[in-house]
Design a protein around this motif. Sequence first.
Motif: not given
Length: 173
Positions: A77-82, A86-89, A110-121, A126-132
């Motif tokens: 839930s904290v991750l969804m709120l964060a 970030s998406v609203s900002m 959309g490309i300039v402002l959405g690019g960093p979001t795609v990289v973070v996602l 990737l981190v979740r898969r490594v953890k699993e």
Amino acid sequence: MVPVPDPRKTPMTDAEAEAEARRLIEEGYRPAPPAPPAPVPTATSYRDPTKIPAYGPTPPVPQEGRAPMSQRATDTSVLMLAGAGSVSMVSVSAGILMYLSQYGDPVVCGIVLGGPTVVVLALSRLVRRVKETVEAAPPEIHQHFEGTVHQDHSSYSTQTRGVFARTRNELHR
């Protein structure tokens, strides 16, 4: 023996109904009888002087704030709120940029402002898969023995079949 008619089941005549109505109205407007004298007050509460134990069978009481939930649900839930923040900002920033420039291309924004979001996602996935993968790996077992050691690697299997259950146990060595 002659059956007596039940007075509740026989209909009243108009005169009887009017008399009954007057009786009920007079009874309703009749003054109430005087109240009995007030009883002597008695104790209505009691305070137990024994101390409350620090622990016991009392069930937990829900506390104010977030509802009780598992650690994973809280983290999600904290991750969804964060993520929503970030998406609203990013969306508000893109809207302000397009409004101020008056000729801003929505695709470029959309490309300039959405690019960093795609990289973070992508990185978070990737981190979740490594953890699993790390959690799924079997644990290392280090055993140290002294003297004669006998290891038994046998396994047992059980089968139950039929209407009248017949259980068959087998020892595999």
